[in-house]
Design a protein around this motif. Sequence first.
Motif, PDB file in Angstrom:
ATOM      1  N   TRP A 141    -101.677 -28.404-127.260  1.00  9.51           N
ATOM      2  CA  TRP A 141    -100.628 -27.417-127.416  1.00  9.51           C
ATOM      3  C   TRP A 141    -100.843 -26.028-127.370  1.00  9.51           C
ATOM      4  O   TRP A 141    -100.162 -25.028-127.558  1.00  9.51           O
ATOM      5  CB  TRP A 141     -99.881 -27.725-128.905  1.00  9.51           C
ATOM      6  N   GLY A 142    -102.169 -25.860-127.192  1.00 15.44           N
ATOM      7  CA  GLY A 142    -102.601 -24.399-127.695  1.00 15.44           C
ATOM      8  C   GLY A 142    -102.754 -23.773-128.646  1.00 15.44           C
ATOM      9  O   GLY A 142    -102.738 -22.659-128.821  1.00 15.44           O
ATOM     10  N   ALA A 143    -102.609 -24.525-129.742  1.00 13.28           N
ATOM     11  CA  ALA A 143    -102.756 -24.249-131.254  1.00 13.28           C
ATOM     12  C   ALA A 143    -103.980 -23.658-131.458  1.00 13.28           C
ATOM     13  O   ALA A 143    -105.177 -24.440-131.584  1.00 13.28           O
ATOM     14  CB  ALA A 143    -102.372 -25.157-132.091  1.00 13.28           C
ATOM     15  N   GLY A 144    -104.227 -22.263-131.507  1.00 16.31           N
ATOM     16  CA  GLY A 144    -105.487 -21.351-131.861  1.00 16.31           C
ATOM     17  C   GLY A 144    -104.830 -20.296-132.528  1.00 16.31           C
ATOM     18  O   GLY A 144    -103.980 -19.869-132.690  1.00 16.31           O
ATOM     19  N   ILE A 145    -106.014 -19.381-132.573  1.00 17.20           N
ATOM     20  CA  ILE A 145    -105.844 -17.957-133.097  1.00 17.20           C
ATOM     21  C   ILE A 145    -106.532 -17.008-132.131  1.00 17.20           C
ATOM     22  O   ILE A 145    -107.749 -16.836-132.241  1.00 17.20           O
ATOM     23  CB  ILE A 145    -106.233 -17.922-134.443  1.00 17.20           C
ATOM     24  N   ALA A 146    -105.965 -16.505-131.086  1.00 17.50           N
ATOM     25  CA  ALA A 146    -106.418 -15.859-130.095  1.00 17.50           C
ATOM     26  C   ALA A 146    -107.081 -14.387-130.548  1.00 17.50           C
ATOM     27  O   ALA A 146    -108.151 -13.931-130.236  1.00 17.50           O
ATOM     28  CB  ALA A 146    -105.400 -15.394-129.092  1.00 17.50           C
ATOM     29  N   ALA A 147    -106.357 -13.951-131.782  1.00 16.40           N
ATOM     30  CA  ALA A 147    -106.976 -12.584-132.346  1.00 16.40           C
ATOM     31  C   ALA A 147    -108.548 -12.800-132.593  1.00 16.40           C
ATOM     32  O   ALA A 147    -109.369 -11.796-132.666  1.00 16.40           O
ATOM     33  CB  ALA A 147    -106.208 -12.163-133.487  1.00 16.40           C
ATOM     34  N   ILE A 148    -109.015 -14.062-133.133  1.00 17.91           N
ATOM     35  CA  ILE A 148    -110.245 -14.290-133.379  1.00 17.91           C
ATOM     36  C   ILE A 148    -111.145 -15.199-132.704  1.00 17.91           C
ATOM     37  O   ILE A 148    -112.105 -15.792-133.129  1.00 17.91           O
ATOM     38  CB  ILE A 148    -110.300 -14.759-135.171  1.00 17.91           C
ATOM     39  N   ASP A 149    -110.394 -15.488-131.609  1.00 16.85           N
ATOM     40  CA  ASP A 149    -111.099 -16.478-130.690  1.00 16.85           C
ATOM     41  C   ASP A 149    -111.334 -17.802-131.191  1.00 16.85           C
ATOM     42  O   ASP A 149    -112.359 -18.444-131.123  1.00 16.85           O
ATOM     43  CB  ASP A 149    -112.207 -15.603-129.901  1.00 16.85           C
ATOM     44  N   VAL A 194    -117.430 -16.713-133.256  1.00 17.12           N
ATOM     45  CA  VAL A 194    -117.827 -16.621-134.762  1.00 17.12           C
ATOM     46  C   VAL A 194    -116.877 -17.313-135.396  1.00 17.12           C
ATOM     47  O   VAL A 194    -117.407 -17.950-136.346  1.00 17.12           O
ATOM     48  CB  VAL A 194    -117.906 -14.894-134.931  1.00 17.12           C
ATOM     49  N   ALA A 195    -115.736 -17.172-135.322  1.00 18.97           N
ATOM     50  CA  ALA A 195    -114.769 -17.901-135.966  1.00 18.97           C
ATOM     51  C   ALA A 195    -114.817 -19.330-136.276  1.00 18.97           C
ATOM     52  O   ALA A 195    -114.853 -20.089-137.111  1.00 18.97           O
ATOM     53  CB  ALA A 195    -113.278 -17.511-135.809  1.00 18.97           C
ATOM     54  N   GLU A 196    -114.945 -20.055-134.830  1.00 20.70           N
ATOM     55  CA  GLU A 196    -115.425 -21.534-134.954  1.00 20.70           C
ATOM     56  C   GLU A 196    -116.406 -21.903-135.746  1.00 20.70           C
ATOM     57  O   GLU A 196    -116.485 -23.035-136.285  1.00 20.70           O
ATOM     58  CB  GLU A 196    -115.368 -21.620-133.576  1.00 20.70           C
ATOM     59  N   VAL A 197    -117.643 -21.143-135.643  1.00 19.42           N
ATOM     60  CA  VAL A 197    -119.057 -21.472-136.256  1.00 19.42           C
ATOM     61  C   VAL A 197    -118.900 -21.241-137.725  1.00 19.42           C
ATOM     62  O   VAL A 197    -119.158 -22.060-138.330  1.00 19.42           O
ATOM     63  CB  VAL A 197    -119.927 -20.509-135.577  1.00 19.42           C
ATOM     64  N   VAL A 198    -118.092 -20.192-138.007  1.00 18.82           N
ATOM     65  CA  VAL A 198    -118.178 -19.950-139.590  1.00 18.82           C
ATOM     66  C   VAL A 198    -116.928 -21.012-140.173  1.00 18.82           C
ATOM     67  O   VAL A 198    -117.695 -21.654-141.287  1.00 18.82           O
ATOM     68  CB  VAL A 198    -117.421 -18.610-139.750  1.00 18.82           C
ATOM     69  N   SER A 199    -116.114 -21.525-139.413  1.00 17.69           N
ATOM     70  CA  SER A 199    -115.376 -22.532-140.012  1.00 17.69           C
ATOM     71  C   SER A 199    -115.945 -23.875-139.997  1.00 17.69           C
ATOM     72  O   SER A 199    -115.908 -24.558-140.912  1.00 17.69           O
ATOM     73  CB  SER A 199    -113.916 -22.557-139.214  1.00 17.69           C
TER      74      SER A 199
END
Length: 191
Positions: free
Chosen positions: A44-52, A109-114
């Motif tokens: 569905w493209g559900a992501g947060i583009a602002a933080i990649d 970074v957002a994906e790794v931190v989460s």
Amino acid sequence: MPVAALLAIWLAGARAWKPFFLWCFLFGSGIVLVVATKIAYIGWGAGIAAIDFTGISGHAMRATAIAPALMAILLQKQTRQIQQLGLLAGLVFGIAIGISRLAIHVHSVAEVVSGCLLGAVVGAGFAWLIRNRPVFFDRKLLVIGVLALLPVLTLKPAPTESWMESVAYYLSGKERPAQTTNLESVTTEYR
């Protein structure tokens, strides 16, 4: 994943049923969250583009969950201070794996931190929940487990990327990704 399964088998072999079910629930919940975020992005493209952000890093989550849990079991007979140092070492190991995902450009970074945060909740949570349980460390089980893992290390990784894509396309009713921005970073992780 083989080490996570080894931990579960180890706990079951030691008849430590409450820790066994805690581990399976906590680790399983972490995996479900990782997979759900990736399927939501692919389908569905559900992501947060602002933080990649395209989904929680599975590598970071697994490493930061498994290493502290393993240390908690291995160091059960040690002093509380050594147990805490082991837990910290496990968390640092997981963070290092997360950083490696950044170094090879497969996650933001957002994906790794989460992933690291979720893994830390799972691993440290498990360690905290078993802190006052009777000792169930058994050297025989450790040796058997390590020997059982050796053949697994030669196997080709499971095609989890294509499985998630298939599920995402099926659930979303689409034949291709809803969004292609940074999709390669999601799918490359499993190649």
